[in-house]
Design a protein around this motif. Structure first.
Motif, mmCIF file in Angstrom:
data_model
loop_
_atom_site.group_PDB
_atom_site.id
_atom_site.type_symbol
_atom_site.label_atom_id
_atom_site.label_comp_id
_atom_site.label_asym_id
_atom_site.label_seq_id
_atom_site.Cartn_x
_atom_site.Cartn_y
_atom_site.Cartn_z
ATOM 1 N N LYS A 62 33.620 38.852 39.972
ATOM 2 C CA LYS A 62 32.341 38.258 40.388
ATOM 3 C C LYS A 62 31.720 37.371 39.309
ATOM 4 O O LYS A 62 31.077 36.373 39.609
ATOM 5 N N GLU A 63 31.899 37.771 38.059
ATOM 6 C CA GLU A 63 31.235 37.050 36.960
ATOM 7 C C GLU A 63 31.720 35.597 36.842
ATOM 8 O O GLU A 63 31.061 34.759 36.235
ATOM 9 N N ILE A 398 44.521 41.349 47.254
ATOM 10 C CA ILE A 398 44.101 41.314 45.846
ATOM 11 C C ILE A 398 43.779 39.897 45.368
ATOM 12 O O ILE A 398 43.081 39.712 44.373
ATOM 13 N N ASN A 402 37.745 42.281 45.640
ATOM 14 C CA ASN A 402 37.510 43.124 44.467
ATOM 15 C C ASN A 402 38.080 44.524 44.624
ATOM 16 O O ASN A 402 38.315 45.214 43.642
ATOM 17 N N LEU A 403 38.236 44.998 45.852
ATOM 18 C CA LEU A 403 38.621 46.394 46.068
ATOM 19 C C LEU A 403 40.083 46.575 46.439
ATOM 20 O O LEU A 403 40.584 47.701 46.496
ATOM 21 N N ALA A 404 40.782 45.487 46.721
ATOM 22 C CA ALA A 404 42.197 45.605 47.106
ATOM 23 C C ALA A 404 43.029 46.075 45.915
ATOM 24 O O ALA A 404 42.762 45.706 44.770
ATOM 25 N N LEU A 405 44.029 46.903 46.210
ATOM 26 C CA LEU A 405 44.901 47.415 45.155
ATOM 27 C C LEU A 405 46.199 46.626 45.077
ATOM 28 O O LEU A 405 46.898 46.675 44.059
ATOM 29 N N MET B 1 32.471 44.140 35.451
ATOM 30 C CA MET B 1 32.407 45.075 36.595
ATOM 31 C C MET B 1 33.355 46.255 36.341
ATOM 32 O O MET B 1 34.536 46.050 36.079
ATOM 33 N N TYR B 3 34.954 50.094 37.623
ATOM 34 C CA TYR B 3 35.319 50.768 38.875
ATOM 35 C C TYR B 3 35.593 52.249 38.638
ATOM 36 O O TYR B 3 35.925 52.661 37.526
ATOM 37 N N ASP B 25 42.586 47.838 36.806
ATOM 38 C CA ASP B 25 43.629 48.764 37.244
ATOM 39 C C ASP B 25 44.499 49.227 36.078
ATOM 40 O O ASP B 25 44.790 50.416 35.933
ATOM 41 N N LEU B 51 47.786 55.146 42.582
ATOM 42 C CA LEU B 51 46.391 54.696 42.688
ATOM 43 C C LEU B 51 46.075 54.497 44.155
ATOM 44 O O LEU B 51 46.652 53.633 44.816
ATOM 45 N N ARG B 52 45.171 55.317 44.673
ATOM 46 C CA ARG B 52 44.858 55.311 46.104
ATOM 47 C C ARG B 52 43.674 54.427 46.468
ATOM 48 O O ARG B 52 43.600 53.857 47.535
ATOM 49 N N LYS B 54 39.860 52.380 44.806
ATOM 50 C CA LYS B 54 38.875 52.163 43.744
ATOM 51 C C LYS B 54 37.538 51.788 44.368
ATOM 52 O O LYS B 54 37.497 51.199 45.457
ATOM 53 N N LYS B 55 36.472 52.169 43.684
ATOM 54 C CA LYS B 55 35.127 51.840 44.170
ATOM 55 C C LYS B 55 34.362 51.177 43.045
ATOM 56 O O LYS B 55 34.531 51.540 41.878
ATOM 57 N N ARG B 56 33.527 50.241 43.402
ATOM 58 C CA ARG B 56 32.666 49.611 42.406
ATOM 59 C C ARG B 56 31.739 50.667 41.822
ATOM 60 O O ARG B 56 31.216 51.510 42.546
#
Lengths: 539, 72
Positions: A62-63, A398, A402-405, B1, B3, B25, B51-52, B54-56
Motif C-alpha cells: 500500500k505504501e 499475489i 495484499n492477502l493472497a499467498l 504493513m 501481518y 511471507d 502457510l494457510r 495471513k491477515k493485516r
C-alpha cells in the motif's frame, strides 16, 4: 432526503462505523482533487479506507501509492464510447491492464492519485462511474448480460437495472450500509447472474393473479461467499416488475437500519438473514411495501454460470449475439480498442461483460458473422475456447492483492492450457483458483476449486501448493464444493488434475456433469482416487 | 504493513498450528523457525510447514485455532 442514523447512539459500534459516522465514504470524492494536487503523501493513512467509496483500493504494498480502480458496469452493458474510454484509461494510466470482474465490472491497476481527477472526468463524460464500486454501499448491479436480446429471458430488465442503479448511485441515504451490498436483477432463465451468491437478487418468476399469468420477480436474500459462505434464500413474495425499485429500496433500508454494525465480520446482510430467517424478513419488508402476493413459480432452466460462448440468435430477427472467451478475464488496452472498433463495424458498438469474466458482442447481422469472426483478435479472444480455458476463473492473486499467498491468474491460465492439451471431455468442468481463504474467485461454487497456500518442505524448499475442492454448483438452489485432503505442489498440479479428470472421464456416464458425478460416486471415492494419485509422488 | 500469519506445522507424527507476526511471507517463515527452536527443548523434526492464511495487523487481529473447525 435525510434519514436518522438509528445506530449512531450504539456504544458498541466498531471503529469503522464510528469513522463512517464522522465522514461519509462518498465525501472522499470531494477530497480527491486536493490529494491529486498534493501527491500521495498528502493523504492521511486513516483516509485510505474511504477511497473504496470512490471505487479505489491501494494495491500491495500500500505504501507505494498505486491504486486499483473498479468501474461499475450495471448488467454488463457498455456502449462503444464507454468501451473506448475504458480502453484509453487502461492504456494511458493503467499499464494496459484491463480486467473483467466476476460481477461484470472493469478493473484497472497501477493508477496514481494525480491521475484520478482526469480518469473521473473521462468516465463521467460517457456516463460511467467508479463511485460505490467498493466500500459499504450498493455495488454495481449484476444482471443478465444479454438482456433485451435474450430469446429466453422472461422480460427485458435493462431499464429496471438502470433505474435501480441510478437511484442508489451516489445516494447518501444509502452510502453508509453496515458492509458491502451486492444486488442482482435478471430474468435470464439459466440464472446467469448467480443469484444465490448475491446479498439480494431479483430472479424470474410467474404467478397467476386474478386468472392472468403475470411475469415478475422472486426475491432471494442473504447470499454471499468469502470465508463464511451462505446461499441466498427465497422470500415468499411475488414482485411486480414495476415495484422493483420500491422493493430494492425497502430491502436496502432494512439492511441499513437493522443490519449489524457492532462486529464488522458479521455485518453482511447474510448474517441478519441467517438470524431472522426469511419469514421474519418478509414481515419487515411488508412494513415498507404493504402486503406482497405470495411467491409463484420459477421457470428456471439449468444454470449456465454466466457462459455464453458461440453465435446465438437474438430475439430480434436476423441479429446474432456472439459470446467470446477472455482468458481469466484479462485484456490488453489495445485489444479493447480493437474490440470496440469491431463491435462498431459489425454491430451497434455495444459490448457486454459477463460475470464469467468474458464478453459478448451483440447486434451483429447474421450475414456479417463470418467476416467478424475472421478478425485476427479472435484467435486469442475466441468464440469456441478449449473447454478448460473457457471455464477457468481466478482471483487477482499475489500480483496485486495484499492477502493472497500465491500466484493465481497466470497459474490458472497455464493449468487450463495444459489440461486442454492433455484431456478431452464431453462436458465442461468449471475450475476456480483462489489465493487465500477469502475466495474472491468464487471457489465454493466451482466444479473444481483450487485454493492456494505456501509450503516449506523438510529440505526447507519453499513451494506454492493447492488444495482441491469438488462439487460446487448453483443449480437447484446451489451447493458448495467440499475439500479433498492432500496438498498438491504447484508443479504437480497439472499432472494431478489430469489424473483426476481421466478418472472422471473413464467412470462418468455419457453427458454426466462433474457435479452429478461427484454426487453419484461420493467424496470418499474421490478421496481414495486422489490419495492413489498422490501416492507415487509422496513415496 | 505487518501481518499475522497462520501456519500448519507438521512435526514428526503431529500437526501444530502456529501464529506468527511478521512484515512479509519470507520473514514469517524465518521467524517461525526461531519460535520453534525457542519453544521445543529438542530441535523439532519438522516435516513440512504450510502457510494457510495471513491477515493485516490493525489494532486487533487474530485467529481461532480449532482442530475440528479450521475455517478453510
Amino acid at each position: 432526503m435525510a434519514y436518522v442514523k438509528q445506530w449512531a447512539e450504539n456504544e458498541k459500534l466498531n471503529k469503522t462505523e464510528i469513522a463512517k459516522l464522522e465522514k461519509d465514504g462518498l465525501k472522499i470524492i470531494d477530497d480527491i482533487p486536493y490529494y491529486a494536487e498534493n501527491g500521495f503523501d498528502s493523504i492521511p493513512k486513516e483516509q485510505w479506507d474511504l477511497f473504496k467509496w470512490a471505487g479505489l483500493y491501494l494495491q500491495r504494498p500500500k505504501e507505494d501509492g498505486y491504486f486499483m480502480m473498479r468501474v461499475n458496469v450495471p448488467s454488463g452493458i457498455l456502449t462503444k464510447p464507454q468501451v473506448e474510454t475504458l480502453a484509453g484509461i487502461a492504456k494511458d494510466y493503467g499499464r494496459g491492464v484491463f480486467d473483467i470482474t466476476t460481477r461484470q465490472a472493469i478493473q484497472f491497476h497501477w493508477l496514481e492519485i494525480q491521475q484520478i481527477p482526469d480518469i473521473f472526468k473521462r468516465l463521467e463524460a460517457v456516463g460511467l462511474s467508479s463511485a460505490g464500486a467498493c466500500g459499504d454501499i450498493t455495488r454495481t448491479i449484476v444482471g443478465n448480460p444479454i438482456t433485451g436480446l435474450d430469446p429466453d429471458e422472461l422480460f427485458d430488465t435493462s431499464a429496471i437495472v438502470k433505474e435501480v442503479y441510478d437511484y442508489f448511485q451516489r445516494n447518501e441515504d444509502f452510502s453508509n450500509l453496515p458492509r458491502k451490498y451486492k444486488l442482482s436483477i435478471s430474468t435470464n432463465l439459466k440464472n446467469a447472474s448467480n443469484a444465490e451468491i448475491n446479498c439480494a437478487s431479483f430472479t424470474p418468476a410467474v404467478k397467476v393473479i386474478d386468472g392472468v399469468e403475470k411475469k415478475g420477480f422472486h426475491l432471494k436474500v442473504g447470499g454471499g461467499l468469502s470465508a463464511r459462505p451462505y446461499l441466498a434464500q427465497t422470500v415468499d413474495a411475488f414482485i411486480d416488475p414495476e415495484r422493483t425499485l420500491e422493493v430494492a429500496i425497502a430491502v436496502t433500508t432494512i439492511f441499513r437500519d437493522y443490519g449489524y454494525r457492532e462486529k464488522r465480520h458479521l455485518a453482511r446482510l447474510k448474517f441478519l438473514i441467517a438470524d431472522w430467517g426469511v419469514e421474519k424478513f418478509k414481515e419487515k419488508l411488508e412494513e415498507f411495501t404493504g402486503p406482497l402476493p405470495s411467491k409463484g413459480e420459477e421457470p428456471v432452466e439449468e444454470w449456465n454460470a454466466g457462459y455464453f460462448y458461440g453465435v446465438h440468435d437474438q430475439k430480434q430477427e436476423g441479429l446474432k449475439f456472439l459470446g467470446f472467451n477472455v482468458p481469466v478475464g484479462r485484456l490488453d488496452a489495445e485489444e479493447v480498442f480493437e474490440l470496440a472498433r469491431i463491435s462498431g463495424k459489425y454491430g451497434n458498438g455495444e459490448i457486454r461483460t459477463c460475470n464469467s469474466q468474458n464478453l459478448i458482442i451483440p447486434n451483429v447481422p447474421a450475414e456479417m458473422v463470418d467476416e467478424l469472426l475472421a478478425e485476427p483478435i479472435f484467435e486469442r479472444v475466441t468464440i469456441n475456447p478449449n473447454s478448460f480455458m473457457g471455464h477457468a476463473v481466478s482471483c487477482t492473486g499475489i500480483e496485486y492483492c495484499n492477502l493472497a499467498l500465491v500466484e493465481t491468474k497466470e497459474r490458472m491460465r497455464h493449468v487450463a492450457l495444459e489440461l486442454d492439451n492433455r484431456i478431452e471431455l464431453d462436458v465442461p468442468v468449471r475450475m476456480h483458483m483462489v489465493g487465500c481463504p477469502n475466495s474472491c474467485g468464487q471457489r465454493q461454487i466451482a466444479d473444481i476449486g483450487l485454493q492456494g497456500m505456501k509450503v516449506r518442505n523438510k529440505e526447507k524448499q519453499m513451494i506454492e501448493a493447492y488444495e482441491i475442492y469438488v462439487g460446487g454448483t448453483l443449480n437447484a438452489g446451489g451447493q458448495f464444493n467440499e475439500k479433498l485432503k492432500g496438498k498438491i505442489p504447484a508443479e504437480e498440479l497439472n499432472d494431478v488434475l489430469v489424473n483426476l479428470l481421466q478418472y472422471f472421464k473413464a467412470e462418468k456416464n455419457a453427458g454426466e456433469s462433474f457435479f452429478d458425478f461427484v454426487q453419484r460416486v461420493g467424496i470418499d471415492t474421490l478421496q481414495v482416487q486422489l490419495d492413489s494419485i498422490l501416492e507415487p509422488a509422496a513415496s | 504493513m505487518a501481518y499475522l500469519y497462520r501456519f500448519d506445522v507438521s512435526i514428526g507424527e503431529k500437526n501444530v498450528i502456529a501464529v506468527i507476526y511478521a512484515d512479509d511471507d519470507e520473514g514469517a517463515f524465518q521467524h517461525l523457525d526461531v519460535e520453534l527452536e525457542k519453544f521445543y527443548l529438542k530441535e523439532p523434526d519438522v516435516n513440512e510447514i504450510t502457510l494457510r492464511e495471513k491477515k493485516r495487523i490493525v489494532k486487533k487481529s487474530g485467529f481461532i485455532l480449532d482442530e475440528d473447525e479450521k475455517g478453510w
